[in-house]
Design a protein around this motif. Sequence first.
Motif, PDB file in Angstrom:
ATOM      1  N   PHE A   1       0.823  -1.204   0.000  1.00  0.00           N
ATOM      2  CA  PHE A   1       0.000   0.000   0.000  1.00  0.00           C
ATOM      3  C   PHE A   1       0.862   1.260   0.000  1.00  0.00           C
ATOM      4  N   SER A   2       2.013   1.212   0.656  1.00  0.00           N
ATOM      5  CA  SER A   2       2.925   2.354   0.664  1.00  0.00           C
ATOM      6  C   SER A   2       3.428   2.651  -0.746  1.00  0.00           C
ATOM      7  N   THR A   3       3.784   1.605  -1.468  1.00  0.00           N
ATOM      8  CA  THR A   3       4.239   1.771  -2.848  1.00  0.00           C
ATOM      9  C   THR A   3       3.125   2.365  -3.706  1.00  0.00           C
ATOM     10  N   CYS A   4       1.929   1.844  -3.554  1.00  0.00           N
ATOM     11  CA  CYS A   4       0.794   2.345  -4.339  1.00  0.00           C
ATOM     12  C   CYS A   4       0.455   3.783  -3.963  1.00  0.00           C
ATOM     13  N   ALA A   5       0.536   4.106  -2.682  1.00  0.00           N
ATOM     14  CA  ALA A   5       0.173   5.454  -2.224  1.00  0.00           C
ATOM     15  C   ALA A   5       1.091   6.508  -2.819  1.00  0.00           C
ATOM     16  N   SER A   6       2.386   6.228  -2.901  1.00  0.00           N
ATOM     17  CA  SER A   6       3.300   7.218  -3.466  1.00  0.00           C
ATOM     18  C   SER A   6       3.006   7.437  -4.949  1.00  0.00           C
ATOM     19  N   HIS A   7       2.722   6.352  -5.662  1.00  0.00           N
ATOM     20  CA  HIS A   7       2.401   6.498  -7.079  1.00  0.00           C
ATOM     21  C   HIS A   7       1.088   7.238  -7.265  1.00  0.00           C
ATOM     22  N   LEU A   8       0.080   6.885  -6.505  1.00  0.00           N
ATOM     23  CA  LEU A   8      -1.218   7.555  -6.627  1.00  0.00           C
ATOM     24  C   LEU A   8      -1.146   9.034  -6.264  1.00  0.00           C
ATOM     25  N   THR A   9      -0.272   9.380  -5.328  1.00  0.00           N
ATOM     26  CA  THR A   9      -0.092  10.782  -4.960  1.00  0.00           C
ATOM     27  C   THR A   9       0.420  11.582  -6.155  1.00  0.00           C
ATOM     28  N   VAL A  10       1.442  11.071  -6.813  1.00  0.00           N
ATOM     29  CA  VAL A  10       2.014  11.771  -7.963  1.00  0.00           C
ATOM     30  C   VAL A  10       1.014  11.819  -9.115  1.00  0.00           C
ATOM     31  N   VAL A  11       0.313  10.722  -9.364  1.00  0.00           N
ATOM     32  CA  VAL A  11      -0.683  10.691 -10.434  1.00  0.00           C
ATOM     33  C   VAL A  11      -1.795  11.706 -10.150  1.00  0.00           C
ATOM     34  N   THR A  12      -2.235  11.779  -8.906  1.00  0.00           N
ATOM     35  CA  THR A  12      -3.287  12.734  -8.537  1.00  0.00           C
ATOM     36  C   THR A  12      -2.806  14.166  -8.686  1.00  0.00           C
ATOM     37  N   PHE A  13      -1.566  14.443  -8.271  1.00  0.00           N
ATOM     38  CA  PHE A  13      -1.026  15.796  -8.412  1.00  0.00           C
ATOM     39  C   PHE A  13      -0.937  16.217  -9.877  1.00  0.00           C
ATOM     40  N   PHE A  14      -0.787  15.265 -10.784  1.00  0.00           N
ATOM     41  CA  PHE A  14      -0.736  15.622 -12.199  1.00  0.00           C
ATOM     42  C   PHE A  14      -2.132  15.680 -12.820  1.00  0.00           C
ATOM     43  N   TYR A  15      -2.907  14.613 -12.655  1.00  0.00           N
ATOM     44  CA  TYR A  15      -4.170  14.513 -13.377  1.00  0.00           C
ATOM     45  C   TYR A  15      -5.287  15.401 -12.842  1.00  0.00           C
ATOM     46  N   ALA A  16      -5.329  15.682 -11.564  1.00  0.00           N
ATOM     47  CA  ALA A  16      -6.417  16.525 -11.039  1.00  0.00           C
ATOM     48  C   ALA A  16      -6.390  17.931 -11.660  1.00  0.00           C
ATOM     49  N   PRO A  17      -5.263  18.638 -11.628  1.00  0.00           N
ATOM     50  CA  PRO A  17      -5.253  19.959 -12.270  1.00  0.00           C
ATOM     51  C   PRO A  17      -5.373  19.890 -13.794  1.00  0.00           C
ATOM     52  N   ALA A  18      -4.777  18.874 -14.403  1.00  0.00           N
ATOM     53  CA  ALA A  18      -4.875  18.749 -15.866  1.00  0.00           C
ATOM     54  C   ALA A  18      -6.316  18.513 -16.279  1.00  0.00           C
ATOM     55  N   THR A  19      -7.032  17.723 -15.512  1.00  0.00           N
ATOM     56  CA  THR A  19      -8.444  17.487 -15.796  1.00  0.00           C
ATOM     57  C   THR A  19      -9.234  18.779 -15.665  1.00  0.00           C
TER      58      THR A  19
ATOM     59  N   SER B   1      -1.691  25.410 -14.226  1.00  0.00           N
ATOM     60  CA  SER B   1      -0.764  24.814 -15.195  1.00  0.00           C
ATOM     61  C   SER B   1       0.644  24.725 -14.638  1.00  0.00           C
ATOM     62  N   LEU B   2       1.051  25.741 -13.913  1.00  0.00           N
ATOM     63  CA  LEU B   2       2.364  25.704 -13.273  1.00  0.00           C
ATOM     64  C   LEU B   2       2.422  24.555 -12.271  1.00  0.00           C
ATOM     65  N   PHE B   3       1.322  24.344 -11.552  1.00  0.00           N
ATOM     66  CA  PHE B   3       1.268  23.256 -10.570  1.00  0.00           C
ATOM     67  C   PHE B   3       1.457  21.903 -11.245  1.00  0.00           C
ATOM     68  N   TYR B   4       0.679  21.616 -12.309  1.00  0.00           N
ATOM     69  CA  TYR B   4       0.775  20.263 -12.866  1.00  0.00           C
ATOM     70  C   TYR B   4       1.962  20.079 -13.801  1.00  0.00           C
ATOM     71  N   ASN B   5       2.599  21.156 -14.239  1.00  0.00           N
ATOM     72  CA  ASN B   5       3.783  21.006 -15.075  1.00  0.00           C
ATOM     73  C   ASN B   5       5.084  21.071 -14.293  1.00  0.00           C
ATOM     74  N   ALA B   6       5.203  22.004 -13.382  1.00  0.00           N
ATOM     75  CA  ALA B   6       6.467  22.190 -12.662  1.00  0.00           C
ATOM     76  C   ALA B   6       6.431  21.578 -11.267  1.00  0.00           C
ATOM     77  N   PHE B   7       5.403  21.908 -10.507  1.00  0.00           N
ATOM     78  CA  PHE B   7       5.356  21.469  -9.112  1.00  0.00           C
ATOM     79  C   PHE B   7       5.309  19.949  -8.994  1.00  0.00           C
ATOM     80  N   THR B   8       4.542  19.303  -9.866  1.00  0.00           N
ATOM     81  CA  THR B   8       4.461  17.845  -9.833  1.00  0.00           C
ATOM     82  C   THR B   8       5.826  17.225 -10.116  1.00  0.00           C
ATOM     83  N   ALA B   9       6.540  17.776 -11.091  1.00  0.00           N
ATOM     84  CA  ALA B   9       7.876  17.258 -11.414  1.00  0.00           C
ATOM     85  C   ALA B   9       8.849  17.474 -10.258  1.00  0.00           C
ATOM     86  N   LEU B  10       8.727  18.602  -9.572  1.00  0.00           N
ATOM     87  CA  LEU B  10       9.602  18.858  -8.427  1.00  0.00           C
ATOM     88  C   LEU B  10       9.236  17.989  -7.229  1.00  0.00           C
TER      89      LEU B  10
END
Length: 193
Positions: A119-137, A156-165
């Motif tokens: 679940f820890s592995t999945c949670a980290s991936h889902l966190t990053v996916v959510t940080f990208f897809y929620a604002p993009a959506t 846009s700055l959030f899902y392009n730069a902040f997510t990568a950082l």
Amino acid sequence: MRMFSGQNQSWVSEFILLGFSSDPMTNSILFIVFLLIYLSSVLAMSLPYCGPNRVNHYFCEGPSVHSLACIDTHLIEMVDFVLSVFVVVIPISLIVASYIHIAKAILKIKSTQGRCKAFSTCASHLTVVTFFYAPATYIYMRPNSSYSPERDKQISLFYNAFTALLNPVVYSLRNKDIKRAFLKVMGHGRLDQ
């Protein structure tokens, strides 16, 4: 596939020349999606623009460029919405379906420690996916009546730069030493460890 001497025999060239998949249906769908993306770009660039052709954004994102046009951009916005379904909704749906199957498999794990680690592995991936897809959506799936240049720039700055950082931070917090140091800095960890 027969290769002639002197030709580039790299996997990338073969990938580009033969397609993304060996499945003809997948190749057809991808071709249609890429064709729609291309047509949307061509339509956007052929619009008549008037006034100061200055994009109020960090980069030339579709909605911000369309707002500069002197004519009704309803058709282009509809094409962009259809593309958004392919580019945003379908991947999110596949990710959610995958995680439902993963959660079912994790719940079958007998040991509590194994379940926690999975679940820890999945949670980290889902966190990053959510940080990208929620604002993009939000940017690509919302009606144009709610277009706000300043808010769109921030999102846009959030899902392009902040997510990568944030990506390395989210994944490194799975490391016990980094997690312990983070908790210590935040004042929640024990100092005697």
